[in-house]
Design an enzyme around this catalytic site. Structure first.
Site, PDB file in Angstrom:
ATOM      1  N   ASP A  26      -1.479  -0.862   6.168  1.00 38.78           N
ATOM      2  CA  ASP A  26      -1.665  -0.307   7.512  1.00 38.78           C
ATOM      3  C   ASP A  26      -3.110  -0.063   7.897  1.00 38.78           C
ATOM      4  O   ASP A  26      -3.388   0.286   9.044  1.00 38.78           O
ATOM      5  CB  ASP A  26      -0.911   1.023   7.630  1.00 38.78           C
ATOM      6  CG  ASP A  26      -1.607   2.131   6.849  1.00 38.78           C
ATOM      7  OD1 ASP A  26      -1.919   1.915   5.666  1.00 38.78           O
ATOM      8  OD2 ASP A  26      -1.837   3.203   7.423  1.00 38.78           O
ATOM      9  N   ASP A  57      -6.604  -2.566   3.646  1.00 41.15           N
ATOM     10  CA  ASP A  57      -5.505  -3.436   3.229  1.00 41.15           C
ATOM     11  C   ASP A  57      -5.654  -4.857   3.762  1.00 41.15           C
ATOM     12  O   ASP A  57      -4.808  -5.709   3.486  1.00 41.15           O
ATOM     13  CB  ASP A  57      -4.158  -2.861   3.706  1.00 41.15           C
ATOM     14  CG  ASP A  57      -3.909  -1.467   3.170  1.00 41.15           C
ATOM     15  OD1 ASP A  57      -4.159  -1.248   1.971  1.00 41.15           O
ATOM     16  OD2 ASP A  57      -3.468  -0.601   3.951  1.00 41.15           O
ATOM     17  N   ASP A  68       0.859  -1.185   0.000  1.00 39.82           N
ATOM     18  CA  ASP A  68       0.000   0.000   0.000  1.00 39.82           C
ATOM     19  C   ASP A  68       0.894   1.235   0.000  1.00 39.82           C
ATOM     20  O   ASP A  68       2.099   1.133   0.217  1.00 39.82           O
ATOM     21  CB  ASP A  68      -0.892  -0.033   1.246  1.00 39.82           C
ATOM     22  CG  ASP A  68      -1.803   1.172   1.349  1.00 39.82           C
ATOM     23  OD1 ASP A  68      -2.334   1.609   0.326  1.00 39.82           O
ATOM     24  OD2 ASP A  68      -1.955   1.694   2.468  1.00 39.82           O
TER      25      ASP A  68
END
Length: 532
Positions: free
Chosen positions: A486, A490, A70
């Site tokens: 995080d 995700d 990400d």
């Protein structure tokens, strides 16, 4: 019973080498202990270390071939700083510069001095516009712009005592760092959010305390890509404030709105994105009595529904979020975490492919790609932005042809014969394109292109599309995959990959709870992989 258990161990020991099994488990336990005690994987600011949540996959870290990462909160710090604003088609640069002016420092309310805990420098022209030209067309747009920033959010103000009994600090708390940055920027410009309850908010508006009724709030979701609030103002007018991604906002504008302002805002958004800033478009509309009553009836029905409540609320939001007037746009900076460029460079030198999957717009993603050394200046870029299945197919065929030509060029160069220099390739593809590719016959073409490129950067992707990209590799290869993120968005890629890594940051602990390992910063991941 005990005799039967011991007897079964002796009987089956020729089939199951118990000693080997125990040795492997002890080895994994020792590896986990060494990783958690590694000082190079310790967050200096807090003293927190890597946490290993699964003992049976330590050895997989040394076999990773693909890393899916990400961007926000993973490559970047997720600590947002308000930098630029476009209001009524005019660009206001709010970055700190020598000679700039400080924000409005204090607010007197009921004999008490209030001060925002964080300060943001604002542009001299913008403050002058708010203070002396509030009743002009541009001034009214500026007031609406900052009023939208102060009202259309889920921020809760918290009052803190200071050593001076006559001064109190206002600390803005919320789940979204973007919202915190925007509310602090509004406070610096004289629109200070003082109080929030379930039914109303109180704002010090350029020195005048005003109460706004919150009639409804449509929270952000990955389908609409925007958020809206229905607000009753002190003059009893009902306004809808909306903020969201440009792709989601420009499609619901009032067609009669000034096209020059729209084009100017689009130009500013492109400039902000090219600087690597996160962008949002701010809009509003006035609701008539009939429109408000229709919305209220639909919203009440959806809110009290026992089944399909989220879908009904989403439909209600879509119905009211239309015919907007643009108030402006914001540019918010999210700095890279320390060590990220070096981490990515180390991974690539180790032969590990790094793919970045982000929901940000394409220009922002590319800019961050350059900053973190994912993309270099000598790379040839293949950009696929298609909005139909036929155009996707053609774009993939063209990309495959280009990759084959570059592969031949590389082979000739590596063989020592005359040929052009080796050119690395980066594939940049967006979410709307992936809608027509994932889980269709076009997946094979995407796989061929992606695996032929040195770097893959997916922008404007939804959480499920992130998981689809990981599944694309897992279905067609036996290579080990690792995903890192995080936030709650995700979780899908963390669970889809062979090894999932969660970062404990600003967006809660959903990613951490779904992961096999968790860290506090990105560069730890490299140490964890190379030490396994």
């Amino acid at each position: 019973m005990l005799f039967a258990f011991l007897k079964s161990i002796f009987r089956f020991q020729s089939f199951i080498p118990i000693s080997l099994y125990i040795s492997m488990e002890l080895s994994r336990l020792m590896q986990s202990f060494m990783m958690t005690q590694d000082e190079s994987m310790c967050h200096e600011a807090t003293g927190n270390k890597l946490q290993c949540r699964a003992l049976n996959i330590n050895e997989d870290l040394g076999q990773i071939k693909y890393v899916f990462s990400d961007k926000t909160g993973t490559l970047t710090e997720n600590k947002m700083v308000f930098r630029c604003a476009s209001v009524h088609g005019i660009d206001y640069d709010c970055r700190e510069t020598p000679g700039g002016i400080a924000p409005r420092p204090t607010i007197a309310v009921d004999g008490q001095v209030w001060r925002p805990k964080a300060t943001v420098n604002t542009d001299r022209k913008l403050l002058r516009l708010l203070e002396t030209e509030r009743h002009t067309e541009a001034g009214l747009h500026a007031v609406g712009f900052f009023l939208a920033l102060a009202t259309c959010n889920t921020i809760v103000p918290r009052v803190l005592d200071t050593s001076d009994p006559g001064v109190k600090l206002i600390d803005y708390q919320g789940d979204s760092p973007d919202e915190q940055a925007s509310v602090y920027a509004a406070a610096a410009s004289g629109f200070v959010l003082i109080e929030r309850t379930s039914g109303h908010i109180t704002i010090d508006l350029l020195g005048e305390r005003q109460r706004f009724e919150v009639l409804g709030l449509h929270e952000f979701d990955s389908d609409r890509k925007r958020m809206s609030a229905v607000i009753c103002c002190p003059d009893n007018s009902v306004k809808l404030f909306v903020k969201g991604a440009d792709s989601a906002m420009f499609s619901i504008l009032d067609r009669s709105f000034d096209l020059e302002i729209v084009r100017a805002t689009e130009m500013h958004l492109h400039a902000y994105s090219s600087l690597g800033l996160r962008t949002l478009v701010i809009g509003m509309r006035d609701l008539s009595s009939r429109e408000f009553e229709n919305w209220k009836a639909c919203h009440n029905t959806a809110s009290t529904s026992l089944s399909g409540r989220e879908d009904l609320l989403g439909d209600t939001a879509i119905q009211v979020e239309s015919d907007l007037r643009i108030l402006g746009a914001t540019g918010i900076e999210d700095k890279l975490q320390q060590g990220v460029p070096e981490a990515i460079e180390s991974l690539r030198e180790a032969g590990i492919r790094v793919w970045v999957l982000t929901g940000d717009k394409q220009e922002t993603a590319i800019s961050i790609g350059y900053s973190c050394k994912l993309i270099s200046g000598n790379m040839s870029q293949i950009i696929i932005n298609s909005h139909s299945k036929e155009s996707c197919k053609q774009s993939l065929e063209d990309a495959i042809t280009m990759c084959e030509k570059l592969t031949i060029s590389r082979t000739q160069t590596d063989g020592g014969s005359t040929g052009s220099a080796t050119v690395p390739v980066a594939l940049i593809i967006d979410g709307p394109t992936l809608v027509h590719i994932l889980e269709t016959e076009l997946e094979d073409g995407l796989y061929r292109v992606a695996t032929s490129c040195d770097v893959v950067l997916c922008c404007r992707v939804a959480p499920l599309q992130k998981a689809g990209i990981v599944a694309l590799i897992k279905k067609r290869t036996n290579d080990m995959t690792l995903s890192i993120g995080d936030g709650a968005n995700d979780v899908s890629i963390i669970q889809m990959a062979d090894v999932g890594i969660g970062i404990s940051g600003q967006e809660g602990r959903q990613a951490v709870m779904a992961s096999d390992f968790w860290f506090l910063f990105y560069s730890c991941m490299v140490t964890g992989i190379t030490s396994a």
